[in-house]
Design a protein around this motif. Sequence first.
Motif, PDB file in Angstrom:
ATOM      1  N   VAL A 147       0.860  -1.183   0.000  1.00  0.00           N
ATOM      2  CA  VAL A 147       0.000   0.000   0.000  1.00  0.00           C
ATOM      3  C   VAL A 147       0.892   1.227   0.000  1.00  0.00           C
ATOM      4  O   VAL A 147       1.799   1.344   0.837  1.00  0.00           O
ATOM      5  N   ASN A 148       0.661   2.153  -0.961  1.00  0.00           N
ATOM      6  CA  ASN A 148       1.463   3.366  -1.019  1.00  0.00           C
ATOM      7  C   ASN A 148       0.639   4.564  -0.577  1.00  0.00           C
ATOM      8  O   ASN A 148      -0.555   4.462  -0.288  1.00  0.00           O
ATOM      9  N   ARG A 149       1.304   5.717  -0.537  1.00  0.00           N
ATOM     10  CA  ARG A 149       0.654   6.909  -0.005  1.00  0.00           C
ATOM     11  C   ARG A 149      -0.479   7.392  -0.890  1.00  0.00           C
ATOM     12  O   ARG A 149      -1.360   8.113  -0.453  1.00  0.00           O
ATOM     13  N   ARG A 150      -0.479   7.031  -2.135  1.00  0.00           N
ATOM     14  CA  ARG A 150      -1.573   7.418  -3.018  1.00  0.00           C
ATOM     15  C   ARG A 150      -2.827   6.615  -2.745  1.00  0.00           C
ATOM     16  O   ARG A 150      -3.906   6.934  -3.218  1.00  0.00           O
ATOM     17  N   GLY A 151      -2.706   5.519  -1.999  1.00  0.00           N
ATOM     18  CA  GLY A 151      -3.853   4.668  -1.723  1.00  0.00           C
ATOM     19  C   GLY A 151      -3.951   3.477  -2.639  1.00  0.00           C
ATOM     20  O   GLY A 151      -4.942   2.741  -2.587  1.00  0.00           O
ATOM     21  N   GLN A 152      -2.938   3.262  -3.485  1.00  0.00           N
ATOM     22  CA  GLN A 152      -2.955   2.084  -4.344  1.00  0.00           C
ATOM     23  C   GLN A 152      -2.631   0.837  -3.523  1.00  0.00           C
ATOM     24  O   GLN A 152      -1.698   0.840  -2.727  1.00  0.00           O
ATOM     25  N   VAL A 153      -3.419  -0.210  -3.714  1.00  0.00           N
ATOM     26  CA  VAL A 153      -3.121  -1.517  -3.129  1.00  0.00           C
ATOM     27  C   VAL A 153      -2.582  -2.380  -4.261  1.00  0.00           C
ATOM     28  O   VAL A 153      -3.318  -2.791  -5.161  1.00  0.00           O
ATOM     29  N   LEU A 154      -1.262  -2.604  -4.250  1.00  0.00           N
ATOM     30  CA  LEU A 154      -0.576  -3.309  -5.331  1.00  0.00           C
ATOM     31  C   LEU A 154      -0.364  -4.760  -4.945  1.00  0.00           C
ATOM     32  O   LEU A 154      -0.034  -5.068  -3.795  1.00  0.00           O
ATOM     33  N   LEU A 155      -0.540  -5.647  -5.909  1.00  0.00           N
ATOM     34  CA  LEU A 155      -0.304  -7.078  -5.706  1.00  0.00           C
ATOM     35  C   LEU A 155       0.871  -7.504  -6.564  1.00  0.00           C
ATOM     36  O   LEU A 155       0.841  -7.371  -7.793  1.00  0.00           O
ATOM     37  N   ALA A 156       1.922  -8.004  -5.915  1.00  0.00           N
ATOM     38  CA  ALA A 156       3.101  -8.521  -6.609  1.00  0.00           C
ATOM     39  C   ALA A 156       3.051 -10.040  -6.587  1.00  0.00           C
ATOM     40  O   ALA A 156       2.880 -10.648  -5.526  1.00  0.00           O
ATOM     41  N   THR A 157       3.180 -10.654  -7.752  1.00  0.00           N
ATOM     42  CA  THR A 157       3.159 -12.107  -7.860  1.00  0.00           C
ATOM     43  C   THR A 157       4.270 -12.560  -8.783  1.00  0.00           C
ATOM     44  O   THR A 157       4.796 -11.786  -9.593  1.00  0.00           O
ATOM     45  N   VAL A 158       4.614 -13.827  -8.647  1.00  0.00           N
ATOM     46  CA  VAL A 158       5.649 -14.419  -9.498  1.00  0.00           C
ATOM     47  C   VAL A 158       5.036 -14.732 -10.855  1.00  0.00           C
ATOM     48  O   VAL A 158       3.951 -15.326 -10.942  1.00  0.00           O
ATOM     49  N   ASN A 159       5.735 -14.315 -11.905  1.00  0.00           N
ATOM     50  CA  ASN A 159       5.317 -14.661 -13.270  1.00  0.00           C
ATOM     51  C   ASN A 159       5.836 -16.066 -13.557  1.00  0.00           C
ATOM     52  O   ASN A 159       7.001 -16.270 -13.918  1.00  0.00           O
ATOM     53  N   GLU A 160       4.983 -17.048 -13.342  1.00  0.00           N
ATOM     54  CA  GLU A 160       5.407 -18.444 -13.418  1.00  0.00           C
ATOM     55  C   GLU A 160       5.939 -18.818 -14.793  1.00  0.00           C
ATOM     56  O   GLU A 160       6.770 -19.711 -14.923  1.00  0.00           O
TER      57      GLU A 160
END
Length: 1643
Positions: free
Chosen positions: A275-288
């Motif tokens: 979560v960043n200050r802009r309010g974005q909830v980012l999801l990081a995943t492995v590119n299988e």
Amino acid sequence: MAAANAPITMKEALTLPSLGINPQFINFTHVTMESEKYICIRETAPQNSVVIVDMSMPAQPLRRPITADSALMNPNSRILALKGDSEPVKMFDRTANLQGNQIINYRCDPSEKWLVLTGIAQGPPERPQLVKGNMQLFSVDQQRSQALEAHAAAFSTLKVAGNDNASILISFASRSFNAGQLTSKLHVIELGAVPGKPSFTKKQADLFFPPDFADDFPVSMQISQKYGLIYVITKQGLLFVYDLETASAVYRNRISPDPIFLTTDASSVGGFYAVNRRGQVLLATVNEATIVPFISGQLNNLELAVNLAKRGNLPGAENLVVQRFQELFSQAKYKEAAELAAESPQGILRTPDTVAKFQSVPVQAGQTPPLLQYFGTLLTRGKLNAFESLELSRLVVNQNKKNLLENWLAEDKLECTEELGDLVKTVDNDLALKIYIKARATPKVVAAFAERREFDKILIYSKQVGYNPDYLFLLQTILRTDPQAAVNFALMMSQMEGGCPVDYNTITDLFLQRNLIREATAFLLDVLKPNLPEHGFLQTKVLEINLVTFPNVADAILANGMFSHYDRPRIGQLCEKAGLYIRALQHYTELPDIKRVIVNTHAIEPQALVEFFGTLSREWALECMKDLLLVNLRGNLQIIVQTAKEYCEQLGVDGCIKLFEQFKSYEGLYFFLGSYLSSSEDPEIHFKYIEAAAKTGQIKEVERVTRESNFYDPEKTKNFLMEAKLPDARPLINVCDRFGFVPDLTHYLYVNNMLRYIEGYVQKVNPGNAPSVVGQLLDDECAEDFIKGLILSVRSLLPVEPLVEECEKRNRLRLLTQFLEHLVSEGSQDVHVHNALGKIIIDSGDNPEHFLTTNPYYDSRVVGKYCEKRDPTLAVVAYRRGQCDDELINVTNKNSLFKLQARYVVERMDGDLWEKVLSTDNEYRRQLIDQVVSTGLPESKSPDQVSATVKAFMTADLPHELIELLEKIVLQNSAFSGNFNLQNLLILTAIKADPSRVMDYINRLDNFDGPAIGEVAVDAQLYEEAFAIFKKFNLNVQAVNVLLDNIHSIDRAVEFAFRVEEEAVWSQVAKAQLREGLVSEAIESFIRADDVTQFLEVIKAAEDANVYHDLVKYLLMVRQKSKEPKVDSELIYAYAKIDRLGEIEEFILMPNVANLQNVGDRLYDEALYEAAKIIFRFISNWAKLAVTHVKLNEFQSAVDAARKANSSKTWKEVCFACVDAEEFRLAQICGLNIIIQVDDLEEVSEYYQNRGCFSELISLMESGLGLERAHMGIFTELGVLYARYRPEKLMEHIKLFSTRLNIPKLIRACDEQQHWKELTYLYIQYDEFDNAATTIMNHSPEAWDHMQFKDVVVKVANVELYYKAVHFYLQEHPDLINDLLNVIALRVDHTRVVDIMRKAGQLRLVKPYMVAVQSNNVSAVNEALNEIYAEEEDYDRLRESIELHDNFDQIGLAQKIEKHELLEMRRVAAYIYKKAGRWKQSIALSKKDNLYKDCMETCSQSGERELSEELLVYFIEQGKKECFAACLFVCYDLIRADVALELAWMNNMIDFAFPYLLQFIREYTGKVDELIKYKLESLNEVKAKEKEEKDMVAQQNMYAQLLPLALPAPPMPGMGGVFAPPPMGGMGMPSMPPFGMPPMGPY
């Protein structure tokens, strides 16, 4: 690197502002995310609330009004934890290194034995901008802590080879500055290692920060247990990815341009949320799909790629794994090879080839066979696939060790298949059934259940899997052995979803065929419960069979009423024959049938017969009832009565009554009406019941009804009872008593000499009616002694008032004297008793005054009214005693007794009475007032009476009369002369009625309420009188207020203030002067009053009047008495207004409470910039100082102040001022400090552009590129500026900084400025290939490049663009269209492409393309090419096309070319007809062209005997003998021998048919030989099979000797023994000859 190829993919899961979250609450202190399931946001405005975002439903946040210091969601369940006033639980003490730190993280390992606390603090002095990280590691078991230097940490587990237990690891990242060196490290360390067991070796690695992120630091760390990866996230959005086991670097990239303050593990996908200050909830995943190729290719780390692929079951390392497996196998490292195969990613080595490879390895003596090593390794790793399970099970079954199979199946180690079940079935049926069920081998499961006779499970299982077995066969099978089980099975079938698979009638017939009537009945009763119309036949059937065999069962079925669709007349007849008369009645519908059956009352239950009557119509029911009464009146009367009772509403009460009256059955009438009476309100019904009861001798019932009923006709009933002259008079007494016929009753009883009933009625029934009885007896001239005795016998129960009225009406009141005196002697206080006695005394004149004044019980109104006409003074006495105001007033007015009235009113002291007598409507008011003034009030000595009288005069608005009265009382030395209230009242009355007397009263009177009277005088506008009152009582403040507020004389007020010299007076004078705008005078008065309370008003007035010199003196006085920030602030402002800047500097250096910030802002707002500059410099408000310098045109000083302020807003203000002043050098200095802030960049750019400073703006942006904190916005904005003002630099800028651009924004700019080439390049870089292709086609002169377009078009997602590209190339570049089509051939619809070219008339242009794609066998392509070949007369290619590709309109093409001038083209047409199965057309076309070989081949391929024989006839007719012989050869299988011989013999062609005959004879003799040979081989085969079974047993014994004693149970690692299944003996038929002509044998 393109996002699609990156090993880590980032996507925006949601944005918090889009959910209504205020951006001010998107920070570390308000947002928590403990797991991937929930986000919790704590809001404090506009009201306290907690917002819970469920990540599975992010669009539906839950908002609750909750107040808490912090809020956390449980990681697994919907439980919210709030921090409030409760005390926390202490886990450990902080170490010294965490003192003064901001705590940013607290974590524990999965076992909760290790805890870590992380905090941050300000960096070292030599580099304060670098945040320092500190960590405390705590062991719960050892209760010890260790202090470390780290910014982020996380726990994980890892299984080390050789150690059964997983090791606990801690990973932490640090960035420190020591000895001038900046060090960034990642450490991975094992915690709690067990001595003597393999442990994890400590690892560390460098964190490489780019130069632009020199002051960045890690803020969070997450570890993916799924992939074994470490994610390190920094504050400025950098992501570092490392391998957990080796600490090898995998990937680094910036994932967010905004600061990240919160992360959490996303264990389900092996990534993390940020979560960043802009309010974005980012999801990081492995590119299988790309991470393994990335590691092996980009990083060239093959070992890590293979390990990661095995660990995460990822693709991309197949070749490496297979190569490594081959190497291990070639080196005879079978154990390592087995482990590699077991762990191979996506099971690429788990194949039959691998099993065969291990089987092929020879077994060394004393060693475990490699195959068993392989299976043992697989079992320890997890579950076997189908082939592996089958091979291993075959080994175990051959060794008869099924317990191993049971264990493995219980542990889900084997994949169940039908083949595995077949194998296991040879040793264990139960275990095989379990395998079949798991493998969903439905037919085998059903067969197994049938073998076990578990038929109910067949239905359950078939329903679960959707299988339909042969239910009828199963039912017949069960029926032969267990009828009850068959019933259960049939019922289960009937309950199946979708309906019963077998017809109910068929099932019933199966039961009845075996005479199983009870079972058939049980089945039908269950399945026919829904009572559906389509089941009418079955309902009739079940009733018929039971009425014939078991009538009681049929009766029970009918009693339940479960059927309603059967044949009712048929069932009714059967019921009558069976003696079930009531059932027969229920089913008959004709009246004669019903009458015939209903007379059998001896065999019908009465209650059932009564209920049956309820089903008949009114007419039929009455007819049947009449028949029953005719047959047996006495015997059936009870049933008829009961029927009439039950259905009186349907039959009609009148009809029933007439029926009973017709038979003169008063008894029936009595019983019928008795039941109906309680619900009827018909007077006639009630009378008939009374009449019937009386005639049947039911006197008690007559008495009860006459007493309780409210509905009979009383007059009619009374007359009937009097005529009946019943011996018991109680019924008549009831009627007369209830309905007011007491005189008639008394007369009847007196005339009939029933005096005892009179006494009984009066004494026991209703003593209240005794007066009426006495009155009637008096009228009947009854003896007076009997009447007196009757009265005395009742005594106190007798109502006195009506008795007196009755006697008084008849002038016989003295008759009651003895009775009344008797009551008084008994102590009676009844008012009526004493009223009557009083009347007697008044009439007798026996001292009535004494009675009226001493008797407390009589009613004054009644007795007074009685006295008015006899003696009014006696009436006054009675009324006075009872306070009967109205009556007393009326009698005194009527008889002019005003003196008595005045005395009574004064003594009464009643306000309402006074209001009435003093009302203007009272014509006698004047006489009463005179008597009150002259007699009533002077006689009174009671102050209350005086007060009440005065009040009454005031209420009646008689002021003048009141003044006279009060002057007489107060001023003439009466007892009330000094009365305080009366003096007040006199003055107040004078104020209201005669103000001229007020001043005289004020001077003459002393004992009155001065303050209150003064206020009243003010309200009455008697200001001088009020001033005199206040002055007399020394109320100086009130006095001066009168002068100021009412008389409006400030001069008199000032004079009065000088005379009294009171501060409060001066204060009031000052306020008045202030209100009148005399500010200076008011300030002087405030100073005299020493009053500081009004300083706010004085300040405002002084500012409005601009008298700041006087204000300074007043404020200095105020400061001596109070310390108010407002005073000090206004004093500074006043100094500034009179330009005394020196005093300002001196004042602010002295102690003061001024709000300097507000003062400075005010001075700045009013353009007093010099004074404001002094203030802002003193308070170090560099931001305001900078803008103040700007106002003073001191730009250099403004820049210096802005540098100290270091505020974006300040920089902008100074920058914009410098731009307006064309101080571009200073503006650029400011601008460089602004544009590093993303949010302010656009504002600066717009400001420059709006003022036409394009070159200066571009220079500013170009300088910003070299900044350490240069961000994407600067590069993007510069690109936008180039697009607008310097297009020649745009492409170079894009290519140099493509990775640092906000491509969407720049795309919009290029689109607006029509830079198509650059726009295309940007679309390609942003993977917007659809837009890129569209741009190229729409703006081809500038943007088109053939090679680039081919690369783009294959990547577009919108398939319509392919066809748009075809049109584009067709119009602009037709020479390259085939090249384009070859590129997109795999993605386009070839039919549509052909249609496009056909409409354009350019099919030949794309012939190469169509030839290339014809292998897809598309109809449109085939037809287009065939059309081209036909036009080109290229029959070879046309025939080849037709042979290879059959998807086209064959008949249409054949019809088109069958008349072609070229023979080969016509031959092709015949070939097409042959392929299409139109044999006759093909043959006819070939005959026409004399292509006899083609005719023969067509007949042979058709398989139609008639065509072949017709062709033979044709050849004979044409005389083609050689063709006849050839046709016999080609069509050998189709031509019958007799037809061939007959045709040959009849047409003299025996010689040409002879080869055919020889072959035919040879073939049939060969078949006979083969049959004989097959018979002999079958006998030999039986013997060979017996021998083979013996060999098999011997061979198994031999293999058993080679195997170890037992296979290890899972999960033991080793397995011994080897097994090679023996080859199965085959069963074969003799080889069949090929189709067509068999080989010719020797002749």
